[in-house]
Scaffold this motif. Sequence first.
Motif, PDB file in Angstrom:
ATOM      1  N   ASP A  62       0.832  -1.198   0.000  1.00 24.07           N
ATOM      2  CA  ASP A  62       0.000   0.000   0.000  1.00 24.07           C
ATOM      3  C   ASP A  62       0.872   1.256   0.000  1.00 24.07           C
ATOM      4  O   ASP A  62       2.076   1.185  -0.269  1.00 24.07           O
ATOM      5  CB  ASP A  62      -0.942  -0.037   1.211  1.00 24.07           C
ATOM      6  CG  ASP A  62      -0.192  -0.081   2.540  1.00 24.07           C
ATOM      7  OD1 ASP A  62      -0.797  -0.533   3.532  1.00 24.07           O
ATOM      8  OD2 ASP A  62       0.982   0.321   2.582  1.00 24.07           O
ATOM      9  N   ASP A  63       0.272   2.371   0.312  1.00 24.88           N
ATOM     10  CA  ASP A  63       0.981   3.650   0.216  1.00 24.88           C
ATOM     11  C   ASP A  63       2.133   3.779   1.208  1.00 24.88           C
ATOM     12  O   ASP A  63       2.936   4.716   1.103  1.00 24.88           O
ATOM     13  CB  ASP A  63      -0.004   4.804   0.432  1.00 24.88           C
ATOM     14  CG  ASP A  63      -1.004   4.906  -0.697  1.00 24.88           C
ATOM     15  OD1 ASP A  63      -2.044   5.545  -0.525  1.00 24.88           O
ATOM     16  OD2 ASP A  63      -0.727   4.328  -1.770  1.00 24.88           O
ATOM     17  N   GLN A  64       2.186   2.904   2.174  1.00 19.27           N
ATOM     18  CA  GLN A  64       3.284   2.948   3.136  1.00 19.27           C
ATOM     19  C   GLN A  64       4.579   2.385   2.548  1.00 19.27           C
ATOM     20  O   GLN A  64       5.656   2.580   3.106  1.00 19.27           O
ATOM     21  CB  GLN A  64       2.926   2.150   4.391  1.00 19.27           C
ATOM     22  CG  GLN A  64       1.801   2.761   5.198  1.00 19.27           C
ATOM     23  CD  GLN A  64       2.176   4.137   5.712  1.00 19.27           C
ATOM     24  OE1 GLN A  64       3.250   4.349   6.262  1.00 19.27           O
ATOM     25  NE2 GLN A  64       1.300   5.096   5.513  1.00 19.27           N
ATOM     26  N   PHE A  65       4.456   1.675   1.444  1.00 15.98           N
ATOM     27  CA  PHE A  65       5.611   1.037   0.829  1.00 15.98           C
ATOM     28  C   PHE A  65       6.025   1.784  -0.434  1.00 15.98           C
ATOM     29  O   PHE A  65       5.188   2.332  -1.162  1.00 15.98           O
ATOM     30  CB  PHE A  65       5.275  -0.415   0.433  1.00 15.98           C
ATOM     31  CG  PHE A  65       5.059  -1.342   1.587  1.00 15.98           C
ATOM     32  CD1 PHE A  65       3.802  -1.489   2.154  1.00 15.98           C
ATOM     33  CD2 PHE A  65       6.112  -2.099   2.098  1.00 15.98           C
ATOM     34  CE1 PHE A  65       3.590  -2.368   3.212  1.00 15.98           C
ATOM     35  CE2 PHE A  65       5.911  -2.976   3.149  1.00 15.98           C
ATOM     36  CZ  PHE A  65       4.660  -3.103   3.711  1.00 15.98           C
ATOM     37  N   SER A  66       7.308   1.787  -0.689  1.00 13.57           N
ATOM     38  CA  SER A  66       7.808   2.301  -1.961  1.00 13.57           C
ATOM     39  C   SER A  66       9.101   1.571  -2.301  1.00 13.57           C
ATOM     40  O   SER A  66       9.777   1.037  -1.419  1.00 13.57           O
ATOM     41  CB  SER A  66       8.042   3.816  -1.902  1.00 13.57           C
ATOM     42  OG  SER A  66       9.050   4.117  -0.955  1.00 13.57           O
ATOM     43  N   VAL A  67       9.395   1.530  -3.574  1.00 17.17           N
ATOM     44  CA  VAL A  67      10.635   0.908  -4.028  1.00 17.17           C
ATOM     45  C   VAL A  67      11.375   1.884  -4.924  1.00 17.17           C
ATOM     46  O   VAL A  67      10.789   2.771  -5.543  1.00 17.17           O
ATOM     47  CB  VAL A  67      10.395  -0.419  -4.786  1.00 17.17           C
ATOM     48  CG1 VAL A  67       9.926  -1.508  -3.853  1.00 17.17           C
ATOM     49  CG2 VAL A  67       9.432  -0.232  -5.941  1.00 17.17           C
ATOM     50  N   GLU A  68      12.672   1.659  -4.975  1.00 19.59           N
ATOM     51  CA  GLU A  68      13.504   2.565  -5.756  1.00 19.59           C
ATOM     52  C   GLU A  68      14.763   1.832  -6.188  1.00 19.59           C
ATOM     53  O   GLU A  68      15.257   0.949  -5.488  1.00 19.59           O
ATOM     54  CB  GLU A  68      13.884   3.776  -4.886  1.00 19.59           C
ATOM     55  CG  GLU A  68      14.502   4.914  -5.623  1.00 19.59           C
ATOM     56  CD  GLU A  68      14.796   6.104  -4.705  1.00 19.59           C
ATOM     57  OE1 GLU A  68      14.696   7.237  -5.174  1.00 19.59           O
ATOM     58  OE2 GLU A  68      15.135   5.875  -3.538  1.00 19.59           O
ATOM     59  N   ARG A  69      15.236   2.236  -7.348  1.00 20.92           N
ATOM     60  CA  ARG A  69      16.545   1.759  -7.791  1.00 20.92           C
ATOM     61  C   ARG A  69      17.385   3.016  -7.959  1.00 20.92           C
ATOM     62  O   ARG A  69      17.459   3.586  -9.042  1.00 20.92           O
ATOM     63  CB  ARG A  69      16.412   0.984  -9.091  1.00 20.92           C
ATOM     64  CG  ARG A  69      17.684   0.310  -9.546  1.00 20.92           C
ATOM     65  CD  ARG A  69      17.359  -0.864 -10.434  1.00 20.92           C
ATOM     66  NE  ARG A  69      18.515  -1.340 -11.196  1.00 20.92           N
ATOM     67  CZ  ARG A  69      19.432  -2.143 -10.721  1.00 20.92           C
ATOM     68  NH1 ARG A  69      19.368  -2.573  -9.477  1.00 20.92           N
ATOM     69  NH2 ARG A  69      20.441  -2.559 -11.480  1.00 20.92           N
ATOM     70  N   PRO A  70      18.003   3.456  -6.877  1.00 18.45           N
ATOM     71  CA  PRO A  70      18.659   4.772  -6.863  1.00 18.45           C
ATOM     72  C   PRO A  70      19.905   4.861  -7.730  1.00 18.45           C
ATOM     73  O   PRO A  70      20.298   5.946  -8.140  1.00 18.45           O
ATOM     74  CB  PRO A  70      19.010   4.957  -5.376  1.00 18.45           C
ATOM     75  CG  PRO A  70      19.099   3.578  -4.830  1.00 18.45           C
ATOM     76  CD  PRO A  70      18.086   2.769  -5.582  1.00 18.45           C
ATOM     77  N   ASP A  71      20.500   3.715  -8.022  1.00 21.11           N
ATOM     78  CA  ASP A  71      21.681   3.711  -8.870  1.00 21.11           C
ATOM     79  C   ASP A  71      21.674   2.413  -9.661  1.00 21.11           C
ATOM     80  O   ASP A  71      20.675   1.705  -9.673  1.00 21.11           O
ATOM     81  CB  ASP A  71      22.950   3.861  -8.019  1.00 21.11           C
ATOM     82  CG  ASP A  71      23.014   2.834  -6.895  1.00 21.11           C
ATOM     83  OD1 ASP A  71      23.343   3.201  -5.774  1.00 21.11           O
ATOM     84  OD2 ASP A  71      22.701   1.657  -7.168  1.00 21.11           O
ATOM     85  N   GLY A  72      22.776   2.090 -10.303  1.00 21.67           N
ATOM     86  CA  GLY A  72      22.781   0.909 -11.151  1.00 21.67           C
ATOM     87  C   GLY A  72      22.877  -0.413 -10.431  1.00 21.67           C
ATOM     88  O   GLY A  72      22.813  -1.466 -11.068  1.00 21.67           O
ATOM     89  N   SER A  73      22.998  -0.363  -9.108  1.00 17.34           N
ATOM     90  CA  SER A  73      23.204  -1.640  -8.426  1.00 17.34           C
ATOM     91  C   SER A  73      22.223  -1.897  -7.291  1.00 17.34           C
ATOM     92  O   SER A  73      21.863  -3.042  -7.047  1.00 17.34           O
ATOM     93  CB  SER A  73      24.634  -1.720  -7.883  1.00 17.34           C
ATOM     94  OG  SER A  73      24.877  -0.672  -6.965  1.00 17.34           O
ATOM     95  N   ASN A  74      21.756  -0.865  -6.610  1.00 22.39           N
ATOM     96  CA  ASN A  74      20.902  -1.086  -5.445  1.00 22.39           C
ATOM     97  C   ASN A  74      19.426  -1.074  -5.802  1.00 22.39           C
ATOM     98  O   ASN A  74      18.985  -0.407  -6.734  1.00 22.39           O
ATOM     99  CB  ASN A  74      21.169  -0.003  -4.398  1.00 22.39           C
ATOM    100  CG  ASN A  74      22.531  -0.156  -3.762  1.00 22.39           C
ATOM    101  OD1 ASN A  74      22.739  -1.021  -2.933  1.00 22.39           O
ATOM    102  ND2 ASN A  74      23.469   0.686  -4.179  1.00 22.39           N
ATOM    103  N   PHE A  75      18.658  -1.807  -5.005  1.00 26.93           N
ATOM    104  CA  PHE A  75      17.208  -1.839  -5.125  1.00 26.93           C
ATOM    105  C   PHE A  75      16.678  -1.786  -3.700  1.00 26.93           C
ATOM    106  O   PHE A  75      17.032  -2.628  -2.877  1.00 26.93           O
ATOM    107  CB  PHE A  75      16.785  -3.128  -5.831  1.00 26.93           C
ATOM    108  CG  PHE A  75      15.309  -3.293  -6.035  1.00 26.93           C
ATOM    109  CD1 PHE A  75      14.684  -4.494  -5.696  1.00 26.93           C
ATOM    110  CD2 PHE A  75      14.536  -2.286  -6.581  1.00 26.93           C
ATOM    111  CE1 PHE A  75      13.320  -4.661  -5.893  1.00 26.93           C
ATOM    112  CE2 PHE A  75      13.175  -2.443  -6.783  1.00 26.93           C
ATOM    113  CZ  PHE A  75      12.570  -3.639  -6.434  1.00 26.93           C
ATOM    114  N   THR A  76      15.877  -0.768  -3.399  1.00 26.63           N
ATOM    115  CA  THR A  76      15.485  -0.568  -2.008  1.00 26.63           C
ATOM    116  C   THR A  76      13.978  -0.672  -1.813  1.00 26.63           C
ATOM    117  O   THR A  76      13.194  -0.371  -2.722  1.00 26.63           O
ATOM    118  CB  THR A  76      15.950   0.805  -1.497  1.00 26.63           C
ATOM    119  OG1 THR A  76      15.317   1.828  -2.263  1.00 26.63           O
ATOM    120  CG2 THR A  76      17.450   0.950  -1.594  1.00 26.63           C
ATOM    121  N   LEU A  77      13.616  -1.071  -0.619  1.00 24.94           N
ATOM    122  CA  LEU A  77      12.226  -1.093  -0.181  1.00 24.94           C
ATOM    123  C   LEU A  77      12.122  -0.179   1.025  1.00 24.94           C
ATOM    124  O   LEU A  77      12.851  -0.355   2.007  1.00 24.94           O
ATOM    125  CB  LEU A  77      11.797  -2.510   0.192  1.00 24.94           C
ATOM    126  CG  LEU A  77      10.394  -2.646   0.808  1.00 24.94           C
ATOM    127  CD1 LEU A  77       9.315  -2.355  -0.240  1.00 24.94           C
ATOM    128  CD2 LEU A  77      10.175  -4.052   1.395  1.00 24.94           C
TER     129      LEU A  77
END
Lengths: 116, 113
Positions: A62-77
């Motif tokens: 839901d809206d409390q979650f987000s994901v991002e790939r801030p650079d070429g290697s990391n993937f964050t939750l």
Amino acid sequence: EPEVTQTPSHQVTQMGQEVILRCVPISNHLYFYWYRQILGQKVEFLVSFYNNEISEKSEIFDDQFSVERPDGSNFTLKIRSTKLEDSAMYFCASTRARDSRSYEQYFGPGTRLTVT
Amino acid sequence: LAKTTQPISMDSYEGQEVNITCSHNNIATNDYITWYQQFPSQGPRFIIQGYKTKVTNEVASLFIPADRKSSTLSLPRVSLSDTAVYYCLVGDMWGTNAGKSTFGDGTTLTVKP
């Protein structure tokens, strides 16, 4: 053998705090996923990510979650305001491009999130 | 996504062959069948994937009958280290649900000495 890595291995946070879980997928993989597993329960899909955008997400995401790939290697939750029920093991996974084995997802070792 | 049904648990002894069957009556034409293994406090690990008939790799075989409404994971000569939870997943690799793996309850396999 290449592997998915996740940090931290264990995160303890207080209810209402923001947490960021980090993952480094396998370098030539293009599809990325987050799953969670509450202790003693089954693995639940959260979200998939491709080409810098969310491909699919579950009702849990839901809206409390987000994901991002801030650079070429990391993937964050990111979980913006954690709740007690967010306590779980969070797994990151990745797959190669859509070839004959694209369903072979490689999972990381997980981050155990404890919300107090 | 096709719903899967597996036995909750199975026991075996070292050196035996173990067959775990998964039912997926609503499997769609484009769905593939994938099996994962999970040890406690670890992420699932891919074992094998197939569409029809039989697939074999270095660790397991997967048998899929012609109607594809079930599949059987076969582990030859299990050892204590094969004690784990085994998940059967059914899904479309190419469609809108591609990657949205739905893990069922899995089968807890316990291998005894």
